[in-house]
Write a protein that holds these residues in place. Structure first.
Motif, short mmCIF file in Angstrom:
data_model
loop_
_atom_site.label_atom_id
_atom_site.label_comp_id
_atom_site.label_asym_id
_atom_site.label_seq_id
_atom_site.Cartn_x
_atom_site.Cartn_y
_atom_site.Cartn_z
N ALA A 1 0.82 -1.20 0.00
CA ALA A 1 0.00 0.00 0.00
C ALA A 1 0.86 1.26 0.00
CB ALA A 1 -0.92 -0.02 1.21
N ARG B 1 3.38 2.27 -1.46
CA ARG B 1 4.31 2.25 -2.58
C ARG B 1 4.67 3.69 -2.97
NH1 ARG B 1 -0.73 1.16 -3.40
NH2 ARG B 1 -1.92 2.19 -5.04
N PRO C 1 4.58 6.92 -4.89
CA PRO C 1 3.52 7.47 -5.72
C PRO C 1 4.03 7.90 -7.09
CG PRO C 1 4.18 9.05 -4.05
CD PRO C 1 5.01 7.83 -3.81
N ASP C 2 3.24 7.57 -8.09
CA ASP C 2 3.55 7.97 -9.46
C ASP C 2 2.63 9.14 -9.78
OD1 ASP C 2 3.70 8.19 -12.23
OD2 ASP C 2 2.39 6.43 -12.53
N VAL C 3 3.08 10.33 -9.40
CA VAL C 3 2.18 11.48 -9.46
C VAL C 3 2.72 12.54 -10.41
CG1 VAL C 3 0.98 13.23 -8.11
CG2 VAL C 3 1.58 11.05 -7.07
N THR D 1 -8.78 6.29 3.42
CA THR D 1 -7.56 6.42 2.62
C THR D 1 -6.77 5.12 2.64
OG1 THR D 1 -7.48 8.76 3.12
CG2 THR D 1 -5.44 7.75 2.37
N VAL E 1 -8.42 2.46 0.55
CA VAL E 1 -8.20 2.61 -0.90
C VAL E 1 -6.77 2.19 -1.25
CG1 VAL E 1 -8.09 4.27 -2.77
CG2 VAL E 1 -9.92 4.42 -1.08
N LEU E 2 -5.81 2.60 -0.43
CA LEU E 2 -4.41 2.25 -0.72
C LEU E 2 -4.23 0.74 -0.76
CD1 LEU E 2 -2.47 4.90 1.38
CD2 LEU E 2 -2.61 4.70 -1.10
N VAL F 1 -6.56 -1.61 -1.18
CA VAL F 1 -7.32 -2.27 -2.25
C VAL F 1 -6.66 -2.04 -3.61
CG1 VAL F 1 -9.51 -2.27 -3.47
CG2 VAL F 1 -9.50 -2.22 -0.99
N THR F 2 -6.20 -0.80 -3.85
CA THR F 2 -5.65 -0.51 -5.18
C THR F 2 -4.27 -1.10 -5.38
OG1 THR F 2 -4.88 1.60 -4.31
CG2 THR F 2 -6.94 1.62 -5.59
#
Lengths: 796, 125
Positions: free
Chosen positions: A590, A592, A594-596, A695, A698-699, A701-702
């Motif tokens: 979770a 990880r 971030p690719d932002v 939050t 979501v982290l 699950v995704t």
């Protein structure tokens, strides 16, 4: 056999109608049902006496081992005969007793339901079948105790009886389920063979406690005895039938039935002997000090039930025989005495024995029956009660343990019961004429038939005990012992011995207590204090406590404040889900890198800032503007992540929302801060925790996304099947078109709601509008007046 | 990129719940709105997101080119947005009527119809 059990229920459906058609003498007709059953059972006597059994099984829930199974053996037959024969007499009696009562038809129906249920209990051959009928007897008892439902104490006594026997029933269910589990079968007739297995099982203790709780509550054993005197609120024929002759003996039946399965251990012996002896002594001791006829009989019944439990607890062959004999004798004399008590009440208008006297001259038949059955209760030669007392004394005298103590208690109780018997027979019927509210005369035939017949049986069984022993007592005793070779004989005159001497002493002492009851009662009056702190009080305290708790927890949980509900729901959800997430999932994936991209960050920043602004805004307009910003920000996110349709919808709806908000709330004062800072901090803490939990969710699950099969289905078939290139649109209008229709309906309903709310003009509002058109100034004045400092100023 | 969405979702939930716990009716409606955004984004995000690839099938092809955004959550959210709007409109108008009779925005001040009647009666004279 099914017909036999179900006949009562079926007849119950039509008797109210039948009663309406036939009128006053309907009791004789209704009594044909139990009479027919008695005759049917009578035809089985010979076969059962020869050791045969009759059975019938129908599958009910085969996967759980639950069958509608019935089985007739000696023990069942004894009980079934008592149930149907006394049922016949009680129904005839009830027809006379409740003559003219508009609810008489209902009375017949309840009695027949009860009779069917009780037959079900004693004939059941499956533990769960037994339980179902067991509960039905509790329910019909509730209905019958509360028969005079317009009286508060009737209702209260009915509820008390239901709660006590019902909670016992719950324990019993647990016990029976465990018993079936351990034995590997729910079939009662197959349990005895598993006796050793069950007694050695680790669950034996639990089974024993639960089953005994069920039996003891039903059979009014100390400390659960208090519901039985309360149950005397029922019409007297009901007391005679349910609360003396049959239902209260269901517990005895269960103990006798399970004696070969659960009996023979020290625990069984100690529990039954102890509770039985306590109940016997206490019941007898209270009985002779009462003046209300039915209370005397109720407590003496409690005492007799204690004797039965005591005898089953001893468990010797002789004791079981004594129990069966006493049970039969008791049903005969106590049932009759209750009926006599009902006749006295009916004819004199009182149940207080102190007011009665010399009634034998006015009511010779009732009086004769009463004197005979009371003599049987006192154990006087040559009645059946004498025989039962002889074997009872001998069983106690020969008891394996503590024979001296038990014999002492038994004699002590019997002495007091002799006094009680005198109180319900000698006192009302002999001596000087009393001062009764009504001038008495003999009861009608329907009400003298029962007592006379039962008195006749008490005499007949006493003088010629042979047939009843061979056909009924023997079979029942052998079934309770699970031993067909047990020798069972009863004789009227066993010859002079210690036991006989004790019997004579008992009668003389009992008559002495009866004669000197007034000074004696005064001497022990201080013991009444003990009753006030007894189990009945514990019951009331428990009931009140439960109601108080229910009231309190409802006030706390259902307090009517939305925010409290929300806080509860959110806190619990956050706590549980958050704990699970943190404790049971791998957080490495979770968290990880971030690719932002920068513009995504920018949009997110705008949304976050606008969200914060919404929560902190001092005016509605500002809040709405900020809300709009959040919405537009989200629309931008939709564009970035490949959802142009969503973005377009979001833009449109957001614009409409802002417009709507402004239109509706523009002219209202701005919001103040109603709640205190402490409350705001508390709410913010809860809300932020919930947000953090989401939050995290979501982290996690995704971190491991999974495409559903649906997505590829829609992608493959959108063009070929539905001829559409925009897959989202195709889903909405084609694949899931019905959902969209539903959505349209929802919108239409909302629109109708909005329209009607806007058009709604209560009368006073119209007047208000006409007489005083609202200005902002006026509104401000009103607001300040009413809402004080909550609303501080007007929006421009 | 889901990380940033996750933070936005969390913030929206927090703000929405916070607003719903206020005593003001309007704040409750705004909170409901925020909760709606949060839930839509949640559905949008949980199965992963794809940058700039709408689920459209190009001319002359029978299937969209991988990778493409998942159309299923989008269809669900479209429905949710529209119904959310309906609920919001209704809640707002309800608030307006309530305010007109109870003269207050405080939820604790509008506990029963009797009370609101009492509040209004002096004004009518």
């Amino acid at each position: 056999m099914f017909v036999a059990v179900l006949a009562g229920f079926a007849a119950a459906l039509i008797v109210p109608w039948l009663h309406g058609r036939v009128g006053d003498r309907s009791g004789w007709l209704v009594a044909l049902v139990p009479l027919g059953l008695t005759i049917y059972l009578g035809t089985q006597l010979n076969g059962i006496a020869n050791g045969e059994t009759v059975g019938a099984t129908s599958e009910w829930v085969p996967s759980l081992g639950v069958d509608l199974a019935f089985h007739l053996d000696g023990l069942s037959l004894l009980f079934a005969l008592i149930i149907t024969s006394i049922g016949t007499l009680v129904i005839i009696y009830g027809g006379g007793y409740l003559k003219g009562d508009p609810l008489l038809g209902r009375f017949y129906a309840y009695i027949l339901i009860f009779m069917g249920a009780m037959l079900g209990v004693v004939l059941a051959n499956n533990l769960i079948t037994l339980f179902v009928f067991w509960e039905l007897t509790s329910i019909s008892s509730y209905l019958l105790i509360g028969f005079k439902h317009d009286k508060a104490d009737s209702r209260q006594s009915a509820l008390q009886a239901l709660l006590v026997t019902g909670s016992g029933g719950l324990a019993l269910l647990g016990g029976l389920v465990l018993l079936g589990h351990v034995a590997g079968t729910n079939t009662i007739s197959a349990l005895a063979a598993q006796g050793n297995l069950i007694r050695d099982d680790g669950l034996y203790g639990a089974i024993l406690i639960l089953v005994l709780l069920g039996a003891f509550t039903k059979s009014a054993q100390f400390p659960f005895h208090f519901w039985l005197p309360g149950a005397m609120a029922a019409p007297t024929p009901v007391s005679a039938y349910l609360h003396s002759a049959t239902m209260v003996k269901a517990g005895i039946y269960l103990l006798a039935r399970l004696q070969p399965v659960l009996g023979g251990t020290d625990a069984w012996q100690i529990a039954l002997t102890g509770v039985g002896a306590a109940t016997m002594t206490m019941g007898a001791f209270i009985a002779w000090r009462q003046t209300d006829l039915k209370r005397i009989l109720a407590y003496s019944t409690v005492s007799a039930l204690g004797m039965l439990v005591l005898l089953l607890g001893m468990g010797t062959e002789y004791a079981v025989k004594a129990a069966i004999t006493l049970l039969l004798a008791h049903s005969l004399y106590k049932g009759a005495l209750f009926l006599v008590a009902g006749s006295l009440d009916h004819e004199t208008g009182t149940r207080d024995v102190a007011l009665m006297g010399g009634l034998w001259r006015k009511m010779p038949w009732t009086g004769t029956a009463a004197l005979v059955v009371a003599a049987s209760m006192a154990g006087i030669v040559p009645l059946f009660g004498f025989i039962s007392k002889e074997v009872f004394y001998k069983a106690a005298y020969d008891a394996p343990d503590a024979a001296a103590v038990l014999t002492g208690l038994v004699v002590f109780s019997s002495v007091l019961l002799v006094a009680a018997a005198g109180l319900v027979s000698l006192k009302p019927f002999l001596g000087t004429t009393g001062r009764t509210p009504q001038s008495p005369h003999e009861a009608p035939l329907s009400m003298t038939l029962g007592p006379l017949l039962l008195a006749g049986l008490s005499v007949g069984f006493g003088i010629v005990p042979g047939p009843v022993t061979d056909y009924v007592v023997k079979g029942a005793t052998q079934a309770a012992l699970n031993d067909t070779s047990a020798k069972v004989e009863l004789v009227l005159w066993p010859g002079i011995n210690t036991v006989l001497l004790l019997s004579f002493l008992t009668i003389i002492a009992g008559l002495g207590v009866y004669a000197g009851r007034k000074p004696l009662q005064r001497r022990v009056g201080w013991l009444d204090a003990g009753e006030r702190i007894g189990p009945a009080r514990a019951y009331r305290a428990l009931l009140d406590g439960m109601l108080w708790l229910a009231d309190r927890q409802t006030r706390i949980l259902q307090n009517g404040y939305l925010r409290v509900y929300l806080i509860t729901i959110v806190t619990v959800t956050t706590g549980l889900v958050g704990y699970t997430l943190l404790a049971q999932t791998d957080l490495d994936g979770a968290l990880r890198s971030p690719d932002v991209r920068v513009y995504e960050l920018l949009i997110a920043g705008v949304i976050l800032a606008a969200t914060l602004a919404v929560t902190q805004a001092q005016s509605r307009l500002a809040a709405v503007a900020a809300l709009g910003t959040v919405g537009y920000g989200i629309a931008l996110l939709y564009i970035l992540f490949g959802a142009p349709d969503l973005a377009m919808t979001q833009f449109a709806i957001e614009t409409l929302t802002v417009l709507l908000f402004v239109l509706v709330i523009y002219r209202l004062p701005r919001f103040g801060r109603i709640s205190s800072p402490v409350v705001r901090v508390r709410d913010a803490t809860i809300a932020i925790s919930a947000g953090a939990m989401m939050t995290l969710l979501v982290l996690i699950v995704t971190a491991d996304p999974a495409r559903t099969g649906l997505t590829s289905y829609f992608a493959e078939n959108s063009v070929t099947e539905a001829k559409g290139r925009n897959i989202v649109n195709v889903i909405l209008v084609d694949f899931r078109a019905l959902d969209t229709l539903g959505e349209i309906v929802v919108l239409a309903v909302a629109a109708a709601g909005v329209y009607s709310l806007l058009k709604l003009r209560p009368d006073r509002e119209i007047r208000n509008r006409v007489s005083a058109p609202r200005s902002t100034v006026e509104m401000n004045a009103v607001s300040e007046d009413r809402i004080e400092d909550h609303i501080t100023e007007l929006t421009p | 990129m889901e990380v940033i969405l996750a933070i936005v979702i969390g913030a929206l939930y927090a703000a929405g719940l916070y607003m719903m716990m206020r005593r003001s009716f309007v704040k409750l409606v705004i909170g409901l709105s925020l909760l709606g955004y949060a839930s839509s984004l949640l559905i949008f995000t949980v199965n992963g997101v794809t940058r700039g690839q709408p689920p459209l099938v190009q001319e002359g092809m029978t299937q969209p080119v991988e990778p493409f955004a998942d159309p299923l959550p989008q269809a669900l959210i479209l429905t949710a947005i529209v119904i959310g709007f309906g609920v919001q409109a209704f809640a707002l108008v309800l608030f307006k009527r309530t305010y007109q009779s109870a003269n207050t925005d405080d939820l604790d001040g509008i506990k029963s119809t009797e009370e609101s009647g009492k509040v209004r009666s002096p004004e009518m004279t």
